[in-house]
Design an enzyme around this catalytic site. Sequence first.
Site, PDB file in Angstrom:
ATOM      1  N   GLU A   9       6.150  89.871  37.199  1.00  0.00           N
ATOM      2  CA  GLU A   9       6.326  89.467  35.799  1.00  0.00           C
ATOM      3  C   GLU A   9       5.532  90.300  34.811  1.00  0.00           C
ATOM      4  O   GLU A   9       6.020  90.646  33.750  1.00  0.00           O
ATOM      5  CB  GLU A   9       5.910  87.993  35.571  1.00  0.00           C
ATOM      6  CG  GLU A   9       6.610  87.000  36.440  1.00  0.00           C
ATOM      7  CD  GLU A   9       5.711  86.592  37.573  1.00  0.00           C
ATOM      8  OE1 GLU A   9       5.163  87.508  38.227  1.00  0.00           O
ATOM      9  OE2 GLU A   9       5.558  85.394  37.816  1.00  0.00           O
ATOM     10  N   ASP A  82       5.720  84.980  40.438  1.00  0.00           N
ATOM     11  CA  ASP A  82       4.774  83.953  40.890  1.00  0.00           C
ATOM     12  C   ASP A  82       5.416  82.950  41.846  1.00  0.00           C
ATOM     13  O   ASP A  82       6.631  82.699  41.795  1.00  0.00           O
ATOM     14  CB  ASP A  82       4.208  83.194  39.676  1.00  0.00           C
ATOM     15  CG  ASP A  82       3.260  84.048  38.854  1.00  0.00           C
ATOM     16  OD1 ASP A  82       2.719  85.018  39.409  1.00  0.00           O
ATOM     17  OD2 ASP A  82       3.076  83.760  37.663  1.00  0.00           O
ATOM     18  N   ASP A  84       6.112  79.805  42.114  1.00  0.00           N
ATOM     19  CA  ASP A  84       6.404  78.467  41.591  1.00  0.00           C
ATOM     20  C   ASP A  84       7.840  78.457  41.075  1.00  0.00           C
ATOM     21  O   ASP A  84       8.577  79.437  41.245  1.00  0.00           O
ATOM     22  CB  ASP A  84       5.407  78.058  40.515  1.00  0.00           C
ATOM     23  CG  ASP A  84       5.368  79.049  39.345  1.00  0.00           C
ATOM     24  OD1 ASP A  84       6.268  79.913  39.251  1.00  0.00           O
ATOM     25  OD2 ASP A  84       4.446  78.953  38.507  1.00  0.00           O
ATOM     26  N   GLU A  86       9.130  78.585  38.030  1.00  0.00           N
ATOM     27  CA  GLU A  86       9.432  79.606  37.036  1.00  0.00           C
ATOM     28  C   GLU A  86       9.562  80.972  37.698  1.00  0.00           C
ATOM     29  O   GLU A  86      10.465  81.758  37.371  1.00  0.00           O
ATOM     30  CB  GLU A  86       8.354  79.634  35.952  1.00  0.00           C
ATOM     31  CG  GLU A  86       8.284  78.386  35.086  1.00  0.00           C
ATOM     32  CD  GLU A  86       9.567  78.136  34.308  1.00  0.00           C
ATOM     33  OE1 GLU A  86      10.164  79.106  33.799  1.00  0.00           O
ATOM     34  OE2 GLU A  86       9.969  76.961  34.220  1.00  0.00           O
ATOM     35  N   TYR A 303      -3.708  81.729  42.940  1.00  0.00           N
ATOM     36  CA  TYR A 303      -2.765  81.381  41.876  1.00  0.00           C
ATOM     37  C   TYR A 303      -3.230  80.143  41.129  1.00  0.00           C
ATOM     38  O   TYR A 303      -3.603  79.141  41.740  1.00  0.00           O
ATOM     39  CB  TYR A 303      -1.372  81.156  42.462  1.00  0.00           C
ATOM     40  CG  TYR A 303      -0.297  81.028  41.420  1.00  0.00           C
ATOM     41  CD1 TYR A 303      -0.137  82.002  40.435  1.00  0.00           C
ATOM     42  CD2 TYR A 303       0.559  79.939  41.408  1.00  0.00           C
ATOM     43  CE1 TYR A 303       0.852  81.892  39.460  1.00  0.00           C
ATOM     44  CE2 TYR A 303       1.560  79.821  40.444  1.00  0.00           C
ATOM     45  CZ  TYR A 303       1.694  80.799  39.475  1.00  0.00           C
ATOM     46  OH  TYR A 303       2.669  80.679  38.511  1.00  0.00           O
ATOM     47  N   ARG A 305      -1.682  78.108  38.840  1.00  0.00           N
ATOM     48  CA  ARG A 305      -0.792  76.998  38.468  1.00  0.00           C
ATOM     49  C   ARG A 305      -0.485  76.199  39.725  1.00  0.00           C
ATOM     50  O   ARG A 305       0.447  76.518  40.462  1.00  0.00           O
ATOM     51  CB  ARG A 305       0.474  77.512  37.795  1.00  0.00           C
ATOM     52  CG  ARG A 305       0.202  78.177  36.455  1.00  0.00           C
ATOM     53  CD  ARG A 305       1.477  78.581  35.733  1.00  0.00           C
ATOM     54  NE  ARG A 305       1.158  79.205  34.446  1.00  0.00           N
ATOM     55  CZ  ARG A 305       0.972  80.518  34.267  1.00  0.00           C
ATOM     56  NH1 ARG A 305       1.089  81.324  35.306  1.00  0.00           N
ATOM     57  NH2 ARG A 305       0.684  80.997  33.073  1.00  0.00           N
ATOM     58  N   HIS A 349       1.052  75.097  48.315  1.00  0.00           N
ATOM     59  CA  HIS A 349       0.137  75.889  47.496  1.00  0.00           C
ATOM     60  C   HIS A 349      -1.304  75.539  47.854  1.00  0.00           C
ATOM     61  O   HIS A 349      -1.590  74.543  48.498  1.00  0.00           O
ATOM     62  CB  HIS A 349       0.374  75.615  46.015  1.00  0.00           C
ATOM     63  CG  HIS A 349       1.711  76.090  45.541  1.00  0.00           C
ATOM     64  ND1 HIS A 349       2.195  75.820  44.289  1.00  0.00           N
ATOM     65  CD2 HIS A 349       2.673  76.816  46.158  1.00  0.00           C
ATOM     66  CE1 HIS A 349       3.391  76.362  44.141  1.00  0.00           C
ATOM     67  NE2 HIS A 349       3.709  76.960  45.269  1.00  0.00           N
TER      68      HIS A 349
END
Length: 838
Positions: A9, A82, A84, A86, A303, A305, A349
């Site tokens: 990203e 990432d 997740d 998104e 990470y 989030r 995670h």
Amino acid sequence: MGKNLVIVESPAKAKTIGKILGSSYIVKSSVGHVRDLPEKTLGVDVKNHFEPKYVLSKSKTKVVSELKKAAKTCDAVYLAPDPDREGEAIAWHLHELLSATVGAKPFYRVQYNEITPAAVKSAFDHPGEINMDRVDAQQARRVLDRIVGYKVSPLLWRRIKRGLSAGRVQSVALRLVAEREREIQNFKVDEYWVMGAVMRRRSEPLDPFSTRLAHIDGQKAEIPTEDVARAILTDLDDSLLKVSDITVKDVVRRAQPPLITSTLQQSASSLFSFSPQRTMSLAQKLYEGVELENGPPVGLITYMRTDSFSIAKEAADSARAYINESYGEEYIPARPNRYKSRSGAQEAHEAIRPTDVNLTPQSLKHVLDAPALKLYDLIWRRFVASQMSAAKIARKTVSITAEKESQQHSYLFRATSSEIVFDGFLKVINKDEKRKDGGNESDSESDEVEKLPPLALGDILDLVEWLSERKETKPPARYSEASLIRALEANGVGRPSTYASIIETLNARKYTTREKRQLTPTELGLEVSDLLVLKLDELFNVNFTSEMEEKLDQVEEGAIKWSDMLETFYKAFVDWMEKAKEPPADKAKVSAVIAMLDKVTEWAPEIQRGKRKYSDQRFVKSVAEQIEKGEKSVTDRQLEALVKIAVRYKDQIPGAEQELTRLGFASFVEDDKVAISYEKTMQRFEVMDALELSESQEDFFNSLKQQVASGRKLSEKQVIALDRMLVQYAGVIDDFEQLRDELELKVTDSGLPQDDESPLLVEMLEQVQTWNEPVKRGKQTFDDKSFFESLASQFKAKNSLTPKQRYALKRMIFRYKSQIESFDDYVEKLGLNKKSRK
């Protein structure tokens, strides 16, 4: 051998991963999402399984072109956003855009929880595929948010003003903030008293210590008034103070779990006053990679989030080895500490932790800037502490009775001290790492003392002084950014990736303001929340929003289809929106007002406001035609607009005031009577015409002139705004003092609205001869006398005080009512009788 294309990203992440992978890979950035729903249309086919209509984001044309060009020359494409929802969605959108260009070349999905050479190389050695269940969960959320925002926002435009926005989760967060504000506004302040005593031994050591009055006649001590407090002191006079009980309790205090997104944001806000957005920005940099002094760039944290407390076995083992070497074997628990995540957390995670526990904050002092180092230090310490042994604390509680023959009641005083027997994880945690925005109780209401002298059962103690302090019950505190995140998480509203953006959106839309780390709803925010709750309570309900988050989790788990979930939601949503429509107005009243307006012969000219034109005559005609067609009912809002027009043209309508009063619109007639007169308005305009105004002021002034020219009187808010402009130019207006009195300006020379309360409050407190002694709370000293004198001086200079300052004085007058003559008369004038001493 050809090269492989890797897409992440962010440019910073691309730089770090590029150096790790080496020359056989080309690493590029998509710079976030590359496709989204269109800006100006719904972009969702609600009749065809909620099919989204994605378009290329305007700012990503060049980025996508470069990615396609790079993909043509590569052997394979590795999608590495990432780990997740998104990130998964970005990977899928990239696949959809590049697949035609790449042809038969393979796509791989690569995920890693930390950007270190070992983790990245392992991920590329074991690539996977795009998880479509996770993509569908993201699509479902995006479609949900689009439907709610697109369909509900116009309700705000019609009822409040254009440009306002409603959001599926954002509006629930606003509701929490607004409801807390209403609690504060409606809170009833009650006084109570806290009592205790300072005592000491009769032999060495003679160090005094404080105790708190805990029980009266075996019941919890509750002292509601000063009279009761005085009676207790009289009853206690000359009592014998005797140690009646000593207990020592061993307390085990376990470490908190490592940080997750919500607790990281909360702790950084409480400790460093970082906004959630700033915290996540700093964490992003720590995650994406930092160049160390003697090596390649490396991600310093995992990470950021995440809502899982899980820790990889290798990380836990590494932490235990570090703890053993740095602090000793006794600081390592027999078994690794494990922490249970909340229901629905992504256990795949990890929690937020350092990628290498041996990279201590001290070792990075010359690598990281001060804010980033603070955040890394917080993450590092919480992780290390989470893997350490529990602290052991000896808590001693001493009970002391007060006795004498003539005593009417029995009294028990208590004091508690805590001594750390074994510090355990406290060895690592900073002393200031504690909740700074905690409970309402002050230290004086606790029986905890720093240290107790050696005492034994039956010891007789000497009194140093009795303690007695008046308190007031406090309303609940406003949400801070940290406590709002805590509330959202506790209620299952939003997800780790959304907390920061929710709060930023509330502030950006001016629904809330951030003052001294507290979120205060604006008048606009309260108005928006009240309307949404009134019209769409079920949609913006905390429990319903939490249920929708659970449904999204089920979509990600593959348990339900995203289109089925949206179908169920949309059916209820359409029903709610139908109920939210404005009710039809009373037909008889509408017909009566239209009949009155038929008598108007001279209409005000049409006026232009921005891109829109407004005409009273055209509006009345359109409503009359609407009634004639009978296809759509006239709403209450339309009827209200007709009544306001009738009031403006009442001079052309015989008996207008009597008829409007008969129809139940007396308040509109009265409002018109107290509005500023046409003559006074024109006098203001004449003065303003001679001034050199700024461009924005000129636009505002011209809009007011257009409004008056069309027959509309200025509202009170508009008059105040106009008068503020006049006061601003007081220095260049001849005979301003005389003009101010002549025009009866609605603001003072300071530009503040004139208030009638401040003179009374100042007058009352000027009678006080004996002021309470200053009180020290923490590092602050509260001095009523100095505070009042400061405000009295400000009032003398500006002739006005702010609402917050007046509120403080209102509370103060009740502390000194015995010294204020005609106190009840003053209270009546201030309208405080029904406010119960607020």
